[in-house]
Design a protein around this motif. Sequence first.
Motif, short mmCIF file in Angstrom:
data_model
loop_
_atom_site.label_atom_id
_atom_site.label_comp_id
_atom_site.label_asym_id
_atom_site.label_seq_id
_atom_site.Cartn_x
_atom_site.Cartn_y
_atom_site.Cartn_z
N ASP A 121 57.41 30.64 68.23
CA ASP A 121 56.15 30.28 67.56
C ASP A 121 56.07 30.82 66.13
OD1 ASP A 121 54.61 28.44 68.78
OD2 ASP A 121 53.38 29.85 69.92
N LEU A 122 57.22 30.93 65.48
CA LEU A 122 57.31 31.50 64.14
C LEU A 122 58.19 30.63 63.26
CD1 LEU A 122 58.16 35.27 64.75
CD2 LEU A 122 56.10 34.38 63.64
N LEU A 123 57.80 30.49 62.01
CA LEU A 123 58.66 29.80 61.05
C LEU A 123 58.71 30.63 59.77
CD1 LEU A 123 60.23 27.36 59.88
CD2 LEU A 123 58.00 26.39 59.23
N PHE A 124 59.90 31.06 59.40
CA PHE A 124 60.10 31.73 58.13
C PHE A 124 60.65 30.67 57.17
CE2 PHE A 124 60.64 34.99 61.42
CZ PHE A 124 59.64 35.87 61.03
N CYS A 125 59.79 30.25 56.23
CA CYS A 125 60.16 29.07 55.44
C CYS A 125 60.36 29.37 53.96
CB CYS A 125 59.13 27.96 55.64
SG CYS A 125 57.44 28.50 55.55
N GLY A 126 60.39 30.65 53.57
CA GLY A 126 60.74 31.00 52.20
C GLY A 126 59.86 30.29 51.20
N ASP A 127 60.48 29.59 50.25
CA ASP A 127 59.74 28.87 49.22
C ASP A 127 59.79 27.36 49.43
OD1 ASP A 127 59.23 31.30 48.11
OD2 ASP A 127 60.48 31.03 46.32
N THR A 128 59.99 26.92 50.69
CA THR A 128 60.00 25.47 50.97
C THR A 128 58.59 24.98 51.25
OG1 THR A 128 62.25 25.51 51.78
CG2 THR A 128 60.86 23.68 52.54
N LEU A 129 57.92 25.64 52.18
CA LEU A 129 56.56 25.26 52.57
C LEU A 129 55.65 26.46 52.36
CD1 LEU A 129 54.60 23.24 53.92
CD2 LEU A 129 55.43 24.06 56.14
N PHE A 130 54.56 26.24 51.63
CA PHE A 130 53.54 27.27 51.49
C PHE A 130 52.28 26.81 52.21
CE2 PHE A 130 55.96 27.90 47.42
CZ PHE A 130 56.50 29.12 47.78
N SER A 131 51.34 27.72 52.38
CA SER A 131 50.08 27.28 52.96
C SER A 131 49.36 26.42 51.92
CB SER A 131 49.22 28.48 53.36
OG SER A 131 48.03 28.00 53.97
N VAL A 132 49.06 25.19 52.31
CA VAL A 132 48.38 24.19 51.48
C VAL A 132 49.22 23.80 50.25
CG1 VAL A 132 46.10 23.45 50.65
CG2 VAL A 132 46.23 25.32 52.25
N GLY A 133 50.52 24.07 50.30
CA GLY A 133 51.38 23.68 49.19
C GLY A 133 52.83 23.62 49.62
N CYS A 134 53.71 23.36 48.65
CA CYS A 134 55.15 23.43 48.91
C CYS A 134 55.84 23.97 47.68
CB CYS A 134 55.72 22.07 49.30
SG CYS A 134 55.92 20.90 47.94
N GLY A 135 57.11 24.31 47.82
CA GLY A 135 57.85 24.89 46.71
C GLY A 135 58.16 23.87 45.63
N ARG A 136 58.44 24.37 44.45
CA ARG A 136 58.91 23.50 43.38
C ARG A 136 60.32 23.01 43.70
NH1 ARG A 136 56.41 23.76 38.10
NH2 ARG A 136 54.63 25.16 38.22
N MET A 137 60.61 21.79 43.27
CA MET A 137 61.95 21.24 43.50
C MET A 137 62.84 21.62 42.33
SD MET A 137 61.10 17.53 45.08
CE MET A 137 59.89 17.13 43.83
N PHE A 138 63.41 22.81 42.37
CA PHE A 138 64.28 23.25 41.28
C PHE A 138 65.63 22.54 41.33
CE2 PHE A 138 61.66 27.26 41.37
CZ PHE A 138 61.13 27.09 40.09
N GLU A 139 66.12 22.27 42.52
CA GLU A 139 67.48 21.72 42.63
C GLU A 139 67.56 20.40 43.40
OE1 GLU A 139 69.94 24.86 44.23
OE2 GLU A 139 69.36 26.26 42.64
#
Length: 253
Positions: A122-140
């Motif tokens: 029941d855990l997801l460690f998603c780094g800078d891919t998915l944020f709460s109410v947002g998502c990461g910038r597409m750097f690459e």
Amino acid sequence: MSLLALPALADNYIWLCADAAGNALVVDPGAAAPVQTALAQRGWCLRAIVLTHHHADHIGGAAQLADATGAPIHAPVDARIGRADVRVADGDRIELTGGALALDVIAVPGHTMTHLAYVGPDLLFCGDTLFSVGCGRMFEGTPTQMLASLDRLAALPGTTRLCCGHEYTLANCAFARSIEPGNAALAAREAAVRELRARGEPSLPSTLADELACNPFLRVDAAAIVAAIPATSRVERFAQLRRRKDEFRGAST
Ligand code: ZN
Ligand code: FE
């Protein structure tokens, strides 16, 4: 199982979790000191270090922690992460030495090409891919890759707790509100987050069910978003949404 969000650097969270016996693993230790303090306070033993991607704010304390504790560093296959004991990739499973915790590895290219996410109970460690109410910038990555990565995360159970790399939630809510002003779940989430932050508490973890209701980047098929962002395809709509976020300068209040 215990789960801690340790604030670090400007707005990072280092995630530390431990089983009942005190076997701990840490995700994205951008700095070593907060982790060492938390381990010492609780008498936990660090068994694994897990990295989502190569950015310095996520890996900066890993070597020092490995040297201090002997815990192996698990990292994606990427030369930009110079030190790792175990290279992991999509489909791998990380089992904690002597512990009850296990993580499944999934590839989520987009923010960076070799970004990984880790799925536990029941855990997801998603780094800078998915944020709460947002998502990461597409750097690459491309919008197609990023959207496919978010789709994979969105397919996890709704009860999954989202452990993201940064405290960006309030600013993300301001942008989301500009796109979907009529979303009642979003308004409720923003009010709740405002209270948490006023008390100095993290807005995380959130649940995937909450994100599906509030996060515009997981709602590219929702009628309100389709109406707000005219586009010829789903991917193009996602790309435009991400572009608008890059350009958004709204007040967070
Ligand atoms: Zn990053
Ligand atoms: Fe980051």
